[in-house]
Design a protein around this motif. Structure first.
Motif, PDB file in Angstrom:
ATOM      1  N   UNK A   6       0.303  -0.767   0.365  1.00  0.00           N
ATOM      2  CA  UNK A   6       0.199  -0.258  -0.130  1.00  0.00           C
ATOM      3  C   UNK A   6       0.691   1.516  -0.689  1.00  0.00           C
ATOM      4  N   UNK A   7       2.591   0.889  -0.040  1.00  0.00           N
ATOM      5  CA  UNK A   7       3.188   2.033   0.669  1.00  0.00           C
ATOM      6  C   UNK A   7       3.312   3.039  -0.755  1.00  0.00           C
ATOM      7  N   UNK A   8       2.969   4.397  -0.337  1.00  0.00           N
ATOM      8  CA  UNK A   8       2.685   5.310  -2.012  1.00  0.00           C
ATOM      9  C   UNK A   8       3.367   6.523  -1.340  1.00  0.00           C
ATOM     10  N   UNK A   9       4.252   6.576  -1.302  1.00  0.00           N
ATOM     11  CA  UNK A   9       5.026   7.504  -0.785  1.00  0.00           C
ATOM     12  C   UNK A   9       5.114   8.306   1.058  1.00  0.00           C
ATOM     13  N   UNK A  10       4.987   9.064   1.193  1.00  0.00           N
ATOM     14  CA  UNK A  10       4.393   9.660   2.426  1.00  0.00           C
ATOM     15  C   UNK A  10       2.749   9.546   2.302  1.00  0.00           C
ATOM     16  N   UNK A  11       2.298   7.552   2.409  1.00  0.00           N
ATOM     17  CA  UNK A  11       0.648   8.287   2.794  1.00  0.00           C
ATOM     18  C   UNK A  11       0.108   8.420   3.733  1.00  0.00           C
ATOM     19  N   UNK A  12      -0.152   9.075   4.321  1.00  0.00           N
ATOM     20  CA  UNK A  12      -1.099   9.785   5.751  1.00  0.00           C
ATOM     21  C   UNK A  12      -2.316   8.672   5.820  1.00  0.00           C
ATOM     22  N   UNK A  13      -2.002   8.076   6.941  1.00  0.00           N
ATOM     23  CA  UNK A  13      -2.996   7.399   7.588  1.00  0.00           C
ATOM     24  C   UNK A  13      -3.891   8.130   8.379  1.00  0.00           C
ATOM     25  N   UNK A  14      -5.431   7.784   8.444  1.00  0.00           N
ATOM     26  CA  UNK A  14      -5.852   7.801   9.886  1.00  0.00           C
ATOM     27  C   UNK A  14      -5.939   7.713  10.765  1.00  0.00           C
ATOM     28  N   UNK A  15      -6.033   8.367  12.247  1.00  0.00           N
ATOM     29  CA  UNK A  15      -5.641   8.254  13.508  1.00  0.00           C
ATOM     30  C   UNK A  15      -6.076   6.860  14.429  1.00  0.00           C
ATOM     31  N   UNK A  16      -6.788   6.466  13.418  1.00  0.00           N
ATOM     32  CA  UNK A  16      -7.640   5.227  14.516  1.00  0.00           C
ATOM     33  C   UNK A  16      -6.853   3.862  14.030  1.00  0.00           C
ATOM     34  N   UNK A  17      -5.626   4.485  12.671  1.00  0.00           N
ATOM     35  CA  UNK A  17      -5.362   2.921  11.680  1.00  0.00           C
ATOM     36  C   UNK A  17      -4.092   2.579  13.007  1.00  0.00           C
ATOM     37  N   UNK A  18      -4.308   0.793  12.821  1.00  0.00           N
ATOM     38  CA  UNK A  18      -2.924   0.912  13.950  1.00  0.00           C
ATOM     39  C   UNK A  18      -2.941  -0.616  13.335  1.00  0.00           C
ATOM     40  N   UNK A  19      -1.656  -1.251  14.006  1.00  0.00           N
ATOM     41  CA  UNK A  19      -0.942  -2.658  14.050  1.00  0.00           C
ATOM     42  C   UNK A  19      -2.056  -4.203  14.581  1.00  0.00           C
ATOM     43  N   UNK A  20      -2.727  -3.107  15.525  1.00  0.00           N
ATOM     44  CA  UNK A  20      -3.781  -4.349  15.494  1.00  0.00           C
ATOM     45  C   UNK A  20      -4.770  -3.972  15.383  1.00  0.00           C
ATOM     46  N   UNK A  21      -5.483  -5.735  15.019  1.00  0.00           N
ATOM     47  CA  UNK A  21      -6.635  -6.043  14.519  1.00  0.00           C
ATOM     48  C   UNK A  21      -7.957  -6.227  15.231  1.00  0.00           C
ATOM     49  N   UNK A  22      -9.201  -6.382  15.180  1.00  0.00           N
ATOM     50  CA  UNK A  22      -9.715  -6.744  16.525  1.00  0.00           C
ATOM     51  C   UNK A  22     -11.400  -7.753  15.185  1.00  0.00           C
ATOM     52  N   UNK A  23     -11.394  -8.490  15.065  1.00  0.00           N
ATOM     53  CA  UNK A  23     -11.686  -9.689  14.304  1.00  0.00           C
ATOM     54  C   UNK A  23     -13.261 -10.669  14.689  1.00  0.00           C
ATOM     55  N   UNK A  24     -14.356 -10.129  15.050  1.00  0.00           N
ATOM     56  CA  UNK A  24     -15.932 -10.763  15.768  1.00  0.00           C
ATOM     57  C   UNK A  24     -16.532 -11.287  14.308  1.00  0.00           C
ATOM     58  N   UNK A  25     -17.583 -12.168  15.034  1.00  0.00           N
ATOM     59  CA  UNK A  25     -18.043 -12.886  13.691  1.00  0.00           C
ATOM     60  C   UNK A  25     -16.977 -13.856  13.603  1.00  0.00           C
ATOM     61  N   UNK A  26     -16.306 -14.509  14.299  1.00  0.00           N
ATOM     62  CA  UNK A  26     -15.661 -15.252  13.543  1.00  0.00           C
ATOM     63  C   UNK A  26     -16.755 -17.235  14.154  1.00  0.00           C
TER      64      UNK A  26
END
Length: 124
Positions: A6-26
């Motif tokens: 996804x890296x396109x130069x200096x892409x700014x990510x929204x503040x809620x984006x982080x490395x930890x995902x919470x997965x539901x309905x498994x």
């Protein structure tokens, strides 16, 4: 292993984006190997934690090595069908999770106090 970049130069990510995902309905019977197969397509995974208690069944935490891999996984796996269940993949937000557990503790404390002092919430 092919990863989607996804890296396109200096892409700014929204503040809620982080490395930890919470997965539901498994599916309740999903294995960690199946989770690695599903989520590993989008990048290197540091850790997967699958809920096993009555309250946490059907949920998992997936920790990616890279934040861009986590974003790609959320973008592609939200609504993904696994064993006739559509996954809900969210970014883990400590503040929201803490509020949920705080609410539960408060409700339990209120119930104990009502029982201790003989107070009923039912209308007579």
């Amino acid at each position: 292993m092919a990863t989607i970049s996804l890296r396109k130069g200096n892409t700014r990510l929204p503040p809620e984006v982080n490395r930890v995902l919470y997965v539901r309905n498994l599916p309740f019977n999903i294995t960690s190997e199946e989770m690695y197969d599903i989520f590993g397509k989008y990048g290197a995974i540091r850790q997967i934690r699958i809920g096993t208690n009555k309250d946490t069944r059907g949920t998992a935490f997936v920790v990616y090595e890279d934040i861009y891999d986590a974003k790609t996984a959320v973008d592609h796996l939200s609504g993904f069908n696994v064993a006739n269940r559509y996954l809900i993949v969210l970014y883990y937000q400590q503040a929201k999770m803490g509020k949920k557990f705080d609410q539960k503790k408060k409700e339990e404390e209120i119930a104990r106090m009502q029982e201790k002092y003989g107070v009923s919430t039912k209308d007579k």
